[in-house]
Design an enzyme around this catalytic site. Structure first.
Site, PDB file in Angstrom:
ATOM      1  N   LYS A  53       4.567  -3.257  -5.710  1.00 13.88           N
ATOM      2  CA  LYS A  53       4.415  -2.175  -6.678  1.00 13.88           C
ATOM      3  C   LYS A  53       5.529  -2.214  -7.627  1.00 13.88           C
ATOM      4  O   LYS A  53       5.508  -2.084  -8.740  1.00 13.88           O
ATOM      5  CB  LYS A  53       4.648  -0.939  -5.810  1.00 13.88           C
ATOM      6  CG  LYS A  53       3.346  -0.726  -5.144  1.00 13.88           C
ATOM      7  CD  LYS A  53       3.680   0.734  -4.208  1.00 13.88           C
ATOM      8  CE  LYS A  53       2.324   0.621  -3.219  1.00 13.88           C
ATOM      9  NZ  LYS A  53       2.359   1.672  -2.121  1.00 13.88           N
ATOM     10  N   GLN A  97       6.527   5.389   0.635  1.00 12.03           N
ATOM     11  CA  GLN A  97       5.612   4.417   1.454  1.00 12.03           C
ATOM     12  C   GLN A  97       5.112   4.954   2.939  1.00 12.03           C
ATOM     13  O   GLN A  97       6.292   5.113   3.580  1.00 12.03           O
ATOM     14  CB  GLN A  97       6.366   2.984   1.217  1.00 12.03           C
ATOM     15  CG  GLN A  97       5.471   1.990   2.235  1.00 12.03           C
ATOM     16  CD  GLN A  97       4.139   1.642   1.189  1.00 12.03           C
ATOM     17  OE1 GLN A  97       4.366   1.527  -0.153  1.00 12.03           O
ATOM     18  NE2 GLN A  97       3.276   1.129   1.802  1.00 12.03           N
ATOM     19  N   ASP A 120       0.372   9.587  -6.119  1.00 11.16           N
ATOM     20  CA  ASP A 120      -0.713   9.116  -4.730  1.00 11.16           C
ATOM     21  C   ASP A 120      -1.696   9.973  -4.746  1.00 11.16           C
ATOM     22  O   ASP A 120      -2.816   9.800  -4.197  1.00 11.16           O
ATOM     23  CB  ASP A 120       0.255   9.162  -3.345  1.00 11.16           C
ATOM     24  CG  ASP A 120       0.553   7.791  -2.919  1.00 11.16           C
ATOM     25  OD1 ASP A 120      -0.176   6.783  -3.467  1.00 11.16           O
ATOM     26  OD2 ASP A 120       1.256   7.367  -2.150  1.00 11.16           O
TER      27      ASP A 120
END
Ligand code: NDP
Length: 299
Positions: A53, A97, A120
């Site tokens: 990422k 994460q 997200d």
């Protein structure tokens, strides 16, 4: 034989657009999109995802910050860091994460992220925006968002009016948001799951079949309606003693059988999996555009 929906090509197109639009935003406003990735603990798969990422973000021209916290970090300290990132004007996307260590409540952490930086799309506010059809202000979970880009390209239309879609799987990160996106695009949507009766017959009705189950090659060729668009979200490792690694990665669909029947189909690997990080970058850029008061590009 089905057309192969190539995740490598479509993800590269998304990233090219993110790069070009980022350069435009920086040129017009001086505002550089910023993403913060937070990882707690040493889980090796998570470390890999976090590195990829960060790398993609830099390639897109973003400011990219990674916070690597030790596994023993307290929930309070993690929440404090999220609070600081929420207040930081140079950060437009915050990503924690998952999974986090057991002593930390992941639900609390997700809801602590400002909905306007929740790229997200897991916060209640963004789930609510998606389910009420407010796609202009929602952040949408990246895997279903990427699947939608693939469906639109494969079918050559944004409007799925008159088409029936079946989503197998009802998780909060894939199945449910996928169903809502399909509904917003005017498909007639069925959500199937482990309690669904006669799943093969339900799948056979689908013009668009999305598999998000986590069971290797569960969906057989004769479950697929001839000509259907098949999106395989599954990522499963199966033993393959004859290979160097000792395993291979397969989807939830029996690809070899399904490609003989489908109109278009995503492979695994090389399909949906490659779209997730690209869509995360797209969401971060969109967030930065909103912060700058500029119209955000669509993907
Ligand atoms: P979950 O385990 O959270 O959900 C699986 C869903 O499948 C559940 O709704 C479950 O039903 C349903 N299910 C399980 N067994 C059956 C069955 N026999 N028949 C019908 N339905 C069944 O998984 P996720 O949604 O998180 O992930 C699904 C797959 O997608 C996994 O392989 C995962 O690795 C992959 N994935 C890939 C991503 C990517 O490409 N980047 C990102 C996220 C996930 P019920 O609710 O009734 O239990």
């Amino acid at each position: 034989m089905a057309e192969r929906i190539d995740g490598k090509i479509i993800a590269a197109q998304v990233l090219e657009k993110v790069k070009a639009e980022t350069a435009k935003l920086v040129g017009e406003t001086g505002l550089q999109p910023g993403i913060a990735v937070v990882i707690v603990g040493e889980d090796s798969a998570s470390q890999f995802y976090v590195r990829s990422k960060g790398k993609r973000a830099e390639e897109c021209g973003f400011k990219s910050v990674t916070h690597r916290l030790p596994a023993e970090t307290s929930e309070a300290d993690l929440l404090k860091l999220i609070g600081e990132l929420n207040d930081d004007d140079t950060i437009h996307g915050i990503l924690v994460q998952l999974p986090v260590p057991d002593h930390i409540d992941d639900g609390k952490v997700i809801q602590a992220i400002s909905p306007d930086k929740d790229v997200d799309g897991f916060s209640f506010v963004n789930v609510g925006r998606l389910t009420t059809g407010q796609l202009g202000s929602a952040f949408v979970p990246c895997t279903p968002a990427g699947s939608m880009v693939m469906i639109r390209q494969a079918l050559g239309t944004d409007d799925l009016s008159g088409l029936s879609a079946v989503v197998v799987g009802r998780s909060n990160i894939v199945g449910k948001p996928m169903a809502n996106l399909l509904l917003a695009a005017n498909a007639t949507v069925t959500i199937a799951h482990s309690r669904t009766k006669d799943l093969p017959a339900v799948c056979r009705e689908a013009d668009i079949l999305v598999a998000a189950v986590g069971r290797p090659e569960m969906i057989k060729g004769d479950w697929v309606k001839p000509g259907a668009c098949v999106i395989d979200v599954g990522i499963n490792r199966v033993d393959a003693p004859d290979t160097e690694k000792g395993y291979r990665v397969v989807g939830d669909v029996d690809y070899e059988a399904a490609e003989k029947v489908a109109g278009s189909i995503t492979p695994v690997p090389g399909g949906v999996g490659l779209m997730t990080v690209a869509m995360l970058m797209a969401s971060t850029l969109i967030s930065a555009c909103r912060a700058a008061g500029k119209e955000a590009p669509t993907f």
